[in-house]
Design an enzyme around this catalytic site. Structure first.
Site, PDB file in Angstrom:
ATOM      1  CG  ASP A 107      -1.888  -1.068   1.330  1.00 52.53           C
ATOM      2  OD1 ASP A 107      -1.897  -1.923   0.425  1.00 52.53           O
ATOM      3  OD2 ASP A 107      -2.670  -1.090   2.301  1.00 52.53           O
ATOM      4  CG  HIS A 124       2.289  -0.085   4.337  1.00 52.61           C
ATOM      5  ND1 HIS A 124       2.051  -1.061   5.268  1.00 52.61           N
ATOM      6  CD2 HIS A 124       1.158   0.646   4.242  1.00 52.61           C
ATOM      7  CE1 HIS A 124       0.816  -0.921   5.743  1.00 52.61           C
ATOM      8  NE2 HIS A 124       0.251   0.095   5.134  1.00 52.61           N
TER       9      HIS A 124
HETATM   10 ZN    ZN Z   1      -2.677   3.085   3.128  1.00 52.67          ZN
END
Ligand code: ZN
Length: 389
Positions: free
Chosen positions: A212, A357
């Site tokens: 992400d 991430h």
């Molecule tokens: Zn996010």
């Protein structure tokens, strides 16, 4: 993998032969065929493009470390056995030992990828075959025919030449799974078993890596490098304004075979966004991703995982699936590389969707953890797959 052969023993018992064949995965009735016990157990550590040699076969080099645009898909040996060629999916040829370069399709535009090669008896030429049965002859390899351009029910997967070099066989193989996954509009997905069409029935040892908050000019390329080195697909949840700032990273992600989904324009909490805000936050981001990559966007991951009935309804109206996750190492809190690895591997389970991430902060721990995460997942017998592709 150790280069030690084990030989199956012929027995008088058909039942025992069947059992042995089933256990070691060899063809029924071929009990005398050599087999390798570790082939059926945990995954051995091998590297794409690095030949694994047995018996008198030597190691004359590999493409490991080279920046390839296409994966290596086949090889052929020279008549002396003191060299070999490796061929990439675009027909690019890499010659090692006493193998000589006789030409390639590396610069041509192919309708179908190259899937295999065979050398002539002299070693001064070779044939390449594409998945559609198209044959490319180089050096002293004669052109003996082709089924390229025809519509085949199954793709070709291998080519073998007769010892005199005047004949060829092509072997059709099962077709690869379709490139695109199922339609997921309106669904909430936190485990791969929830995908429609039962493509990964519950208990299937598959998992998905998802990243992400990118793209990040610093960390996304590093993550892509690890993923491509391991030939592993992943799914990236893209923040629109980051993508607009660095569109080349989306081009790279697509070129590397990654799947891109929507993570809103500026990482907004969708539960606090009225319907009038959705075009600017969500549609704008999907449109940007599609404009850069040419790929439709099939899912959105709500920032912070913040969702409710209204969010799900807005997603369904747009034909988007809600991509959640069920393994959360909290890599964004930077707990340490080994902690990230340990959290992922200890929580690994069939169908796992692992949330990590590639952007939004310092992701050096995530980058550093990734090789051990991939190796550990594969060593546990899992296949990494894309989601929302
Ligand atoms: Zn996010």
């Amino acid at each position: 993998m150790r280069a030690v052969k084990h030989r199956g023993r012929r027995t008088g018992s058909v039942l025992l032969a069947l059992a042995v064949a089933a256990v070691v995965g060899i063809g029924v009735g071929v009990v005398e065929q050599p087999f390798y016990p570790d082939a059926a157990g945990a995954a051995s550590t091998v590297t794409a493009g690095q030949p694994v040699a047995f018996g008198t076969a030597g190691n004359y080099g590999s493409v490991v470390g080279a920046k390839l645009t296409e994966p290596i898909v086949g090889m052929a040996a020279t008549p002396s056995g003191s060299g070999y060629w490796l061929v990439a999916a675009d027909g690019g040829i890499f010659a090692f030992g006493d193998a000589r370069f006789a030409g390639s399709t590396g610069a041509q535009r192919l309708n179908q990828p190259i899937v295999g090669m065979a050398a002539t008896p002299s070693g001064s030429g070779y044939w390449l075959v594409a998945a559609d049965g198209g044959i490319f002859a180089f050096g002293d390899a004669p052109f003996l025919g082709s089924i390229g351009g025809q519509s085949l029910t199954d793709p070709i997967g291998a080519i073998v030449a007769t010892p005199d070099g005047r004949g060829l066989w092509l072997l059709p193989v099962p077709p690869p799974p379709p490139a695109g996954g199922p339609a997921v509009g309106g669904l909430i997905i936190s485990n791969l078993a929830e995908l429609p069409g039962n493509i990964y029935p519950r208990g299937t040892k598959v998992a998905a890596l998802t990243f992400d908050d990118g793209p990040s000019p610093v960390y996304t390329p590093q993550i892509l490098q690890v993923l491509t080195q391991y030939h592993v697909p992943a799914t990236f949840q893209v923040v629109g304004q980051e993508a607009a700032a660095t569109p080349g990273l989306l081009v790279q992600e697509k070129a590397d075979g990654m799947t891109l989904t929507n993570h809103t324009w500026d990482h907004t909490d969708l539960t606090k966004l009225g319907p009038s805000g959705w075009p600017g936050e969500v549609d704008r981001t999907s449109n940007l991703i599609t404009a850069i990559t040419g790929q439709p966007v099939k899912c959105l991951r709500p920032p912070y995982g913040a969702t409710n009935g209204s969010v799900v309804s807005q997603l369904a109206q747009r034909g988007l699936g809600e991509l959640m996750w069920d393994v959360d190492p909290s890599d964004y809190l930077r707990p340490g590389t080994s902690v990230i690895v340990q959290r992922v591997l200890s929580a690994l389970h069939p169908g796992a969707i692992i949330g990590m991430h590639d952007g939004g902060g310092d992701r050096s721990q995530t980058v550093a953890a990734l090789p051990a995460i991939i190796s550990g997942i594969q060593a546990a017998g899992y296949t990494l797959v894309p989601v929302c592709n």
